[in-house]
Design a protein around this motif. Structure first.
Motif, short mmCIF file in Angstrom:
data_model
loop_
_atom_site.label_atom_id
_atom_site.label_comp_id
_atom_site.label_asym_id
_atom_site.label_seq_id
_atom_site.Cartn_x
_atom_site.Cartn_y
_atom_site.Cartn_z
N ILE A 14 0.90 -1.07 -0.10
CA ILE A 14 -0.06 -0.13 0.12
C ILE A 14 0.82 1.09 -0.04
CG2 ILE A 14 -1.54 1.35 1.27
CD1 ILE A 14 -2.90 -1.25 2.32
N PHE A 15 2.10 1.28 1.00
CA PHE A 15 2.64 2.43 0.86
C PHE A 15 3.95 2.14 0.09
CE2 PHE A 15 6.00 4.65 4.00
CZ PHE A 15 5.86 5.82 3.37
N LYS A 16 4.46 3.25 -0.58
CA LYS A 16 5.59 3.26 -1.36
C LYS A 16 6.89 3.18 -0.77
CE LYS A 16 3.10 5.54 -5.28
NZ LYS A 16 3.03 6.43 -6.25
N SER A 17 7.09 2.84 0.59
CA SER A 17 8.17 2.74 1.35
C SER A 17 7.78 1.94 2.33
CB SER A 17 8.69 4.16 1.51
OG SER A 17 9.92 4.04 2.32
N SER A 18 8.53 2.23 3.60
CA SER A 18 8.55 1.45 4.75
C SER A 18 8.15 2.43 5.79
CB SER A 18 9.80 0.74 5.14
OG SER A 18 9.97 0.54 6.62
N LEU A 19 7.11 2.21 6.60
CA LEU A 19 6.66 3.17 7.77
C LEU A 19 7.83 3.18 8.62
CD1 LEU A 19 2.71 2.35 8.19
CD2 LEU A 19 3.82 4.70 7.26
N ALA A 20 8.31 2.26 9.07
CA ALA A 20 9.46 2.19 10.35
C ALA A 20 10.66 2.93 9.72
CB ALA A 20 9.87 0.68 10.47
N GLU A 21 10.90 2.72 8.51
CA GLU A 21 12.21 3.50 7.99
C GLU A 21 11.81 5.07 7.94
OE1 GLU A 21 14.66 3.72 3.83
OE2 GLU A 21 13.27 2.21 4.07
N LYS A 22 10.44 5.21 7.43
CA LYS A 22 10.33 6.93 7.51
C LYS A 22 10.47 7.55 8.85
CE LYS A 22 10.72 7.04 3.14
NZ LYS A 22 11.73 7.61 2.38
N VAL A 23 9.87 6.60 9.69
CA VAL A 23 9.47 7.48 11.14
C VAL A 23 10.85 7.46 11.91
CG1 VAL A 23 9.04 5.29 12.51
CG2 VAL A 23 7.92 7.54 13.06
N VAL A 24 11.84 6.51 11.51
CA VAL A 24 13.20 6.59 12.26
C VAL A 24 14.05 7.88 11.56
CG1 VAL A 24 15.36 5.52 12.01
CG2 VAL A 24 13.32 4.27 12.77
N ASP A 25 13.85 8.01 10.36
CA ASP A 25 14.50 9.28 9.39
C ASP A 25 13.82 10.66 10.38
OD1 ASP A 25 15.99 7.51 7.92
OD2 ASP A 25 14.59 7.86 6.08
N ARG A 26 12.59 10.55 10.20
CA ARG A 26 11.84 11.84 10.90
C ARG A 26 12.38 12.08 12.34
NH1 ARG A 26 7.96 14.99 8.49
NH2 ARG A 26 7.75 16.65 9.97
N CYS A 27 12.32 10.80 13.36
CA CYS A 27 12.73 11.03 14.57
C CYS A 27 14.28 11.76 14.70
CB CYS A 27 12.62 9.51 15.30
SG CYS A 27 11.06 9.13 15.77
N ILE A 28 15.06 11.03 14.26
CA ILE A 28 16.57 11.54 14.04
C ILE A 28 16.43 13.04 13.55
CG2 ILE A 28 18.67 11.39 12.84
CD1 ILE A 28 18.14 8.44 12.74
N SER A 29 15.82 13.57 12.64
CA SER A 29 15.82 14.88 12.06
C SER A 29 15.25 15.87 12.96
CB SER A 29 15.44 14.80 10.71
OG SER A 29 14.07 14.75 10.69
N ASP A 30 14.21 15.25 13.96
CA ASP A 30 13.55 16.09 14.63
C ASP A 30 14.15 16.05 16.13
OD1 ASP A 30 11.85 16.67 12.89
OD2 ASP A 30 10.11 16.00 13.56
N GLY A 31 15.30 15.27 16.11
CA GLY A 31 16.17 15.35 17.75
C GLY A 31 15.44 14.23 18.65
N LEU A 32 14.51 13.40 18.42
CA LEU A 32 14.04 12.73 19.15
C LEU A 32 14.69 11.41 19.39
CD1 LEU A 32 11.29 12.34 20.89
CD2 LEU A 32 10.48 11.04 18.98
N PHE A 33 15.56 11.02 18.40
CA PHE A 33 16.34 9.99 18.54
C PHE A 33 17.94 10.60 18.25
CE2 PHE A 33 13.43 6.33 17.31
CZ PHE A 33 12.50 6.44 18.33
N PRO A 34 18.76 10.03 18.66
CA PRO A 34 20.30 10.38 18.58
C PRO A 34 20.67 9.56 16.85
CG PRO A 34 20.30 8.58 20.16
CD PRO A 34 18.75 9.07 20.14
N ALA A 35 21.54 10.07 16.38
CA ALA A 35 21.83 9.44 15.24
C ALA A 35 22.75 8.17 15.21
CB ALA A 35 22.41 10.59 14.05
N GLU A 36 23.80 8.24 16.05
CA GLU A 36 24.62 7.63 16.06
C GLU A 36 24.41 6.15 16.35
OE1 GLU A 36 27.70 5.03 17.86
OE2 GLU A 36 25.95 5.52 19.06
N PRO A 37 23.41 5.52 17.04
CA PRO A 37 23.16 4.24 17.22
C PRO A 37 22.55 3.71 15.80
CG PRO A 37 22.06 5.39 18.91
CD PRO A 37 22.52 6.38 17.89
N PHE A 38 22.16 4.56 15.05
CA PHE A 38 21.88 4.18 13.64
C PHE A 38 22.73 4.01 12.68
CE2 PHE A 38 17.99 5.30 15.99
CZ PHE A 38 17.00 4.40 15.78
#
Length: 250
Positions: A14-38
């Protein structure tokens, strides 16, 4: 009266990508997650982008979800929801046309079910405009307004459907399932009519043994291949003929 189920994978179907992938990208860019562990996770993603290998992609997703589960521990539910709401709003239009049309055509005759390995807190709002009867995703526990870091996978999609059939919520005759990877095979095998959508090579080779129809959607072009008993080969058909056949047989 119980209706046949029409079950759909979400990510890549249904989605042209992965929901989990996109939310991780957004969480990192918004500062919710640190980038280093990923960092290692994204290294796997780059390897997949270079090699376009299904096994590498599955390894990337597995590591992505595992790291995501670890990083979400202690995060405020409301703060995460704000990030996910923004992400979903941004990607809401990125739904494939054929699955949308199929869902719309089967809405009155079938029980529409979406099943995804992505978090249910993403799956349900992302599919809100499709008015599915039920959406399943991995469950992330939370207490006192914060995530605990404990998650339960959605599990085998066929098991979910069998449970609904045994409960009398849906029926098997006339049922439909659509998926794009090998993880969808049990669900596809269980349905009366399995449809491979933009399938990986592994799924394509598996489904060819049983003559499962294949549908491809690239940009604004939709191509459908139906197995022909007369020629013992796949032949191109009008994609609408698959929808019409389902409506006729329901």
């Amino acid at each position: 009266m119980a209706r046949p189920f029409a079950a759909f994978d979400v990510d890549g179907t249904i989605f042209k990508s992965s929901l989990a992938e996109k939310v991780v990208d957004r969480c990192i860019s918004d500062g919710l997650f640190p980038a280093e562990p990923f960092n290692e996770v994204y290294a796997n993603r780059r390897r997949w982008q270079v090699n376009n290998n299904e096994g590498v992609y599955q390894a990337f997703l597995h590591r992505l979800v595992g790291t995501f589960v670890g990083q979400i521990a202690g995060v405020e539910v409301e703060r995460f929801k704000k990030v996910t709401d923004d992400m979903i709003a941004e990607h809401q239009v990125r739904k494939f046309a054929f699955p949308r049309r199929l869902i719309q055509s089967l809405r009155t005759s079938h029980h529409i079910i979406a099943i995804s390995g992505s978090p249910d807190i993403l799956v349900e709002p992302f599919l809100a405009d499709l008015n599915t009867d039920k959406a399943y995703g991995s469950i992330f526990e939370h207490e006192d307004g914060r995530f605990t870091g404990v998650a339960s996978s959605v599990g085998d999609k066929a098991v979910i459907l069998k449970r609904l059939v045994n409960a009398g919520t849906v029926i098997l005759p006339g049922s439909v399932a659509m998926g794009d990877t090998v993880s969808d095979i049990p669900m596809l095998e269980y349905a009366t009519l399995p449809i491979m959508f933009n399938p990986t090579a592994t799924l394509t080779n598996y489904g060819k043994e049983f003559g499962w129809p294949r549908v491809f959607e690239v940009k604004d072009q939709i191509t459908a291949l139906q197995y022909s008993l007369d020629t013992d080969k796949y032949v191109e058909v009008n994609p609408d003929s698959i929808i019409f056949a389902l409506q006729t047989n329901s």
